[in-house]
Structure formats: C-alpha cells, structure tokens
Design a protein around this motif. Structure first.
Motif, PDB file in Angstrom:
ATOM      1  N   HIS A 109      70.071  11.695  39.127  1.00 20.21           N
ATOM      2  CA  HIS A 109      69.055  11.995  38.110  1.00 20.21           C
ATOM      3  C   HIS A 109      69.742  12.123  36.760  1.00 20.21           C
ATOM      4  N   CYS A 143      63.817  12.832  33.332  1.00 14.02           N
ATOM      5  CA  CYS A 143      64.868  12.104  34.049  1.00 14.02           C
ATOM      6  C   CYS A 143      64.659  10.632  33.753  1.00 14.02           C
ATOM      7  N   HIS A 174      63.438   8.730  36.826  1.00 13.81           N
ATOM      8  CA  HIS A 174      62.119   9.067  37.384  1.00 13.81           C
ATOM      9  C   HIS A 174      61.243   9.665  36.292  1.00 13.81           C
TER      10      HIS A 174
END
Ligand SMILES: [Cu+2]
Length: 252
Positions: free
Chosen positions: A203, A237, A240
């Motif tokens: 991440h 992130c 994501h």
C-alpha cells in the motif's frame, strides 16, 4: 507481577546454560542431555526446528521464516547476550503443533541498533495456552529441542531499516490493516505520524496535494511524517484509491 519478573530472569539464565550444554555436547558424547528434558511430561518438547533469515526490520518485530513444533508453543526472541541468547525481548502468539511459516513476532523491547537476535522454541508444556517461564523444578513451559537434543534456537542478523527511529517521541500512529487505514484524525502542528502496513499486500500513504508520500509500503514497513503546517490533508493509497482514503486535520 514481581514473581513473573524473577522467573523471567532465572529462565534466561537457564536458557544460556542450556545453550552452552548443547554446544559442549558437540565434541563430547558423554555430555548430559539438556536439563529442560526433565520438564517434558505428556507434552513433547522434541523434535522442534526453527529457522530465521537475516532481515531488515523497523525494530518493533522480526519474522521467523519457519518453525515446526511437536506440540503447541511459542517463539521466544532473546536479545544478544554477547553472542549467545540474552534476555527475552519478545514472544509470538500461541502457535499450533506442526509447521508455521513467516511468523511475525512483536518485540516488547524494540531494537534500537543493528544486531543479533535469538529466536528460540518455547513449548507450552502445561498446555494452558499461556506464555510462561518456569523454575527448573516446575513444569509450566520449556524450551523445545532438536532431534539431537540441542535447544532449538537460531540466531538472525537484524538490520534496522533506514528512517526507522524507535527512540523518537511517540506521536500518532496510523495502521493499515485489511485494506483500510485506521481512520481520520485531528492532530496539532508538530505531530509526527507513523504509518505501518500490517497487510501482506503493498500500500501507500499519499497526500492528494503531495505534502507527503510514503512510496510503496511492504508488509511491516513503516513511514513517518511530521506535520509542520496547519491544514486539512486528504490522503489515499495509490494502489487502492477507491476504498483506501482518509483525512488528517492539523490544527495550529
Ligand atoms: Cu492499498
């Protein structure tokens, strides 16, 4: 609490003695078996194997690559007592009998410099699920042994990752778990935030306005940033962005 402390000290001493006995037996077939074998009752303390590679760490945990247990037990991580196992600086959660891979062991006494640690097999001899040290004449827990009767302990070289500073003032922390940040927060100017990725997936912790960017955080990686200006800092992130977002409000 006091009794536990005394027991810990005694058990550390016993651990060192056992290691020496194991070393001495290499060239002396008449050497006595490690004393810990007397603690073995119905629960087997052998054969156990453990291995840990040289690794980098932020100092708050280490990873044991592989541990194979004859009965449920723990990993006890000993610090460096001059090239042999010193005081215990951390232990794992209860592990099942059999093989466990890539076990992260938190250190209750974080490392502040590069050096050796000694992960040791610690069998839950009394089967109560609790990590305990025992006096030599008691049966609670005890070290695991290899198939040849040596204490199952290895050494691993730990290199602290650059940027990690376990002696810094405690600030606020953000944890990444299960593809989410631990939440929004409001902090004062001058606060350092430390982000740790506990996921197996990579991440990032990235400000939308570019004020900070952790870059790729692998599992157990950490990143710190000190906020020197008031303002609102939405972050995400980068891998994501649709479901990993948050905001930090910094007040002057
Ligand atoms: Cu992510």
């Amino acid at each position: 609490v006091e009794i536990i402390g005394i027991r810990s000290v005694l058990a550390v001493g016993a651990g060192i003695a056992l290691t020496f006995a194991a070393c001495g037996s290499d060239g002396d077939s008449a050497a006595p078996a490690p004393a810990a074998s007397v603690a073995a009752g119905a629960v087997a303390t052998a054969p156990a194997t453990i291995s840990a590679s040289a690794q980098s760490s932020d100092g708050t945990s280490i990873v044991v690559d592989r541990i194979d247990l004859p009965a449920p037990g723990f990993i006890a991580v000993h610090g460096d007592g001059g090239g042999s196992p010193g005081a215990v600086i951390g232990n794992s959660a209860l592990l099942p009998a059999g093989l466990s891979l890539d076990v992260a062991v938190p250190l209750s006494q974080p490392l502040t410099a590069d050096g050796l640690v000694f992960p040791m097999v610690h069998i839950d001899v009394d089967s109560d699920g609790l990590y305990e040290f025992a006096l030599p004449d008691e049966t609670t827990d005890g070290p695991g042994q290899t198939v040849t009767g040596d204490v199952a302990v290895v050494s691993a070289e730990i290199t602290l990752r650059s940027g990690s500073n376990t002696e810094s003032e405690p600030g606020s922390t953000i944890e990444i778990r299960n593809f989410s940040f631990t939440g929004d927060m409001e902090i004062a100017v001058g606060t350092t935030i430390r982000v740790t990725n506990f996921d197996g997936a990579n991440h990032t912790w990235t400000a939308l306005d570019g004020a900070f960017d952790s870059g790729t955080l692998r599992q157990n990686d950490t990143f710190e940033f000190t906020f020197t200006e008031a303002g609102e800092f939405p972050f995400r992130c980068n891998f994501h962005p649709s479901n990993m977002t948050g905001t930090i409000v910094v007040t002057g």
